[in-house]
Design an enzyme around this catalytic site. Structure first.
Site, mmCIF file in Angstrom:
data_model
loop_
_atom_site.group_PDB
_atom_site.id
_atom_site.type_symbol
_atom_site.label_atom_id
_atom_site.label_comp_id
_atom_site.label_asym_id
_atom_site.label_seq_id
_atom_site.Cartn_x
_atom_site.Cartn_y
_atom_site.Cartn_z
ATOM 1 N N LYS A 89 29.505 46.433 45.842
ATOM 2 C CA LYS A 89 29.274 45.047 46.234
ATOM 3 C C LYS A 89 30.568 44.250 46.083
ATOM 4 C CE LYS A 89 26.048 41.259 45.124
ATOM 5 N NZ LYS A 89 24.985 40.837 44.171
ATOM 6 N N HIS A 133 30.712 40.818 46.548
ATOM 7 C CA HIS A 133 30.442 39.414 46.297
ATOM 8 C C HIS A 133 29.553 39.298 45.055
ATOM 9 C CE1 HIS A 133 27.038 40.853 48.697
ATOM 10 N NE2 HIS A 133 26.309 39.932 48.081
#
Length: 285
Positions: free
Chosen positions: A107, A109
């Site tokens: 991921k 973010h």
């Protein structure tokens, strides 16, 4: 006939009732043909996953207790296994152990990273919770993943079924894992126990393991089950390793084509596919 505990018989019947233990013709993650398959993705109700967690927690307590720092469930099928095992350990044994699992794609973010749940620390003893062990592919992938997370010790692997098959060398997968990584494997049941319990023993009026199926399953344990043809992606890098010369490696590009397994010769791993071949014969585009 091998003596099997009532708990193991109950677990085998539980897998059968949930259509998790299936018989037919399947290809395992390691690329081997198999007359049976354990598909934990077929657990689909709250009652089933709670019952499954109970069996895993009992296996963990019987073999390892809480003598580790965290449980890891490899995505995707390992995620509900680790979660249900952690919940059952707390509910039934008053053991509150952390768990984590990985994202298939990191991921970029929010909190970021590739791990969800507990954040492993250097020096942690980690137990992997998985569905089956065949060639040890899941363990090797998990160890490679953790090299980018923390310097942990992979202490144990808990699985539903140990297929008891030969690994990538002449010894068993369990011997390979012990030799290469010092990891212990603890199954809820072994395929030998599955065969012993179900051989000519009808479940709901049907015999799933007759003499012919038993012979096929035992052939797989001895490494005699053939691998199916596979499609090799163009541009993937592979390594060919001469037998008996583990340190000598020759790198070559694997072109697009059909990879067919032959006996003897070189053994090689097509990286990115997770498949291990005895010898590669590439045909056609």
């Amino acid at each position: 006939m091998q003596m099997i505990s009532p708990a193991k018989k109950e677990f085998i019947e539980f897998m059968m009732s949930a259509d998790v233990l299936r018989f037919g013709e399947f290809t395992t993650k390691s690329g081997r043909l198999s007359p049976y398959f354990v598909n934990t993705g077929n657990y689909r109700t709250g009652a089933q996953i709670a019952t499954l967690g109970k069996f895993y927690a009992q296996c963990i307590m019987d073999n390892c207790g809480d003598n580790f720092d965290a449980m890891f469930g490899p995505a995707y099928k390992g995620i509900p296994l680790a979660v249900s095992a952690a919940a059952s350990l707390f509910r039934n044994y008053d053991r509150d152990l952390p768990y984590c699992f990985n994202r298939k794609e990191a991921k970029d973010h929010g909190e970021g990273g590739s791990m969800v749940g507990y954040k492993p620390q250097d020096g942690d003893d980690v137990a992997i919770v998985e569905d089956v062990v065949t060639a040890g592919t899941a363990v090797r992938e998990s160890i490679e993943l953790f090299k980018h997370v923390a310097d942990v010790n992979m202490k144990a692997l808990f699985v539903s079924v140990d297929r008891m098959e030969r690994g990538t060398r002449e010894c068993s997968t369990l011997d390979e894992l012990r030799e290469d990584y010092g990891i212990q494997v603890f199954p809820i049941v072994t395929v030998r126990e599955v065969i012993s319990f179900l051989h000519n023993n009808p479940i709901d009026g049907k015999v799933y393991i007759d003499d012919d199926m038993k012979a096929k399953m035992e052939a797989g344990r001895q490494g005699k089950t053939p691998r199916p043809p596979r499609r090799a992606e163009g541009g993937i890098r592979g390594e060919l390793v001469p037998p008996g010369k583990r340190g000598a490696r020759t790198r070559r590009a694997v072109p697009a084509g059909t990879a067919r397994v032959l006996d003897g010769g070189l053994s090689g791993e097509v990286r990115g596919q997770g498949l291990i071949y005895r010898k590669l014969e590439l045909k056609g585009p």
